[in-house]
Design a protein around this motif. Structure first.
Motif, PDB file in Angstrom:
ATOM      1  N   GLU A 164       3.069  10.541  -9.211  1.00  0.00           N
ATOM      2  CA  GLU A 164       2.496  10.031 -11.211  1.00  0.00           C
ATOM      3  C   GLU A 164       1.643  11.996 -10.650  1.00  0.00           C
ATOM      4  O   GLU A 164       1.578  12.280 -11.756  1.00  0.00           O
ATOM      5  CB  GLU A 164       1.265   9.163 -11.591  1.00  0.00           C
ATOM      6  N   ARG A 165       1.035  12.258  -9.367  1.00  0.00           N
ATOM      7  CA  ARG A 165       0.302  13.291  -9.403  1.00  0.00           C
ATOM      8  C   ARG A 165       1.054  14.058 -10.073  1.00  0.00           C
ATOM      9  O   ARG A 165       1.007  15.192 -10.589  1.00  0.00           O
ATOM     10  CB  ARG A 165       0.033  13.277  -8.567  1.00  0.00           C
ATOM     11  N   ASN A 201       0.944  -0.906  -0.064  1.00  0.00           N
ATOM     12  CA  ASN A 201      -0.088  -0.157  -0.131  1.00  0.00           C
ATOM     13  C   ASN A 201       0.780   1.455  -0.430  1.00  0.00           C
ATOM     14  O   ASN A 201       0.279   1.999  -0.601  1.00  0.00           O
ATOM     15  CB  ASN A 201      -0.995   0.318   0.867  1.00  0.00           C
ATOM     16  N   ILE A 224       2.469   1.926  -3.668  1.00  0.00           N
ATOM     17  CA  ILE A 224       0.918   2.331  -4.634  1.00  0.00           C
ATOM     18  C   ILE A 224       0.598   3.700  -4.160  1.00  0.00           C
ATOM     19  O   ILE A 224       1.023   3.973  -4.482  1.00  0.00           O
ATOM     20  CB  ILE A 224       0.105   1.643  -3.990  1.00  0.00           C
ATOM     21  N   ARG A 225       1.226   4.071  -3.069  1.00  0.00           N
ATOM     22  CA  ARG A 225       1.054   5.756  -2.411  1.00  0.00           C
ATOM     23  C   ARG A 225       1.585   6.475  -3.106  1.00  0.00           C
ATOM     24  O   ARG A 225       1.768   7.454  -3.626  1.00  0.00           O
ATOM     25  CB  ARG A 225       0.435   5.797  -1.078  1.00  0.00           C
ATOM     26  N   ARG A 226       2.878   5.957  -2.411  1.00  0.00           N
ATOM     27  CA  ARG A 226       3.794   7.063  -3.524  1.00  0.00           C
ATOM     28  C   ARG A 226       4.176   6.882  -4.876  1.00  0.00           C
ATOM     29  O   ARG A 226       4.058   8.186  -5.518  1.00  0.00           O
ATOM     30  CB  ARG A 226       5.699   6.341  -3.009  1.00  0.00           C
ATOM     31  N   ARG A 227       3.299   5.621  -6.006  1.00  0.00           N
ATOM     32  CA  ARG A 227       3.899   5.482  -7.098  1.00  0.00           C
ATOM     33  C   ARG A 227       2.506   6.594  -7.377  1.00  0.00           C
ATOM     34  O   ARG A 227       3.283   7.708  -8.350  1.00  0.00           O
ATOM     35  CB  ARG A 227       3.336   4.281  -7.339  1.00  0.00           C
ATOM     36  N   ARG A 228       1.910   6.713  -7.113  1.00  0.00           N
ATOM     37  CA  ARG A 228       0.364   7.844  -6.848  1.00  0.00           C
ATOM     38  C   ARG A 228       1.050   9.218  -7.173  1.00  0.00           C
ATOM     39  O   ARG A 228       0.446  10.122  -7.705  1.00  0.00           O
ATOM     40  CB  ARG A 228      -1.160   7.002  -6.465  1.00  0.00           C
ATOM     41  N   LYS A 229       1.172   9.150  -5.822  1.00  0.00           N
ATOM     42  CA  LYS A 229       2.027  10.770  -5.594  1.00  0.00           C
ATOM     43  C   LYS A 229       3.096  11.463  -6.881  1.00  0.00           C
ATOM     44  O   LYS A 229       2.491  12.244  -7.337  1.00  0.00           O
ATOM     45  CB  LYS A 229       2.318  10.118  -4.327  1.00  0.00           C
TER      46      LYS A 229
END
Length: 75
Positions: free
Chosen positions: A58-59, A48, A51-56
């Motif tokens: 990408e954002r 998790n 996933i949070r680091r990757r989404r950040k």
């Protein structure tokens, strides 16, 4: 980690210490070490977090490219 007390202002030194500890992740580590974490829970937590680091990331990339508005209303 060192914090200097200036002009006998202990309250300000304590606030500074708490900020530094927060930034270093010491509170999170103390909470994690408080109780045993099963290996399956550890894997799920790490997944998790990844996933949070990757989404950040990408954002942030989309914001730099101008495809998403920046947080805070910067222009």
């Amino acid at each position: 980690m060192q914090i200097y007390v200036r002009d006998n202002n202990v309250e300000k030194a304590i606030r500074t210490l708490k900020k530094k500890m927060q930034r270093e992740g010491l509170y999170r580590e103390m909470k994690a070490r408080k109780a045993y974490e099963k290996p399956s829970e550890k894997r799920a937590r790490q997944k998790n977090e990844a996933i949070r680091r990757r989404r950040k990331a990408e954002r942030k990339m989309l914001q730099r490219e101008g495809l998403l508005p920046r947080k805070g209303g910067r222009r």
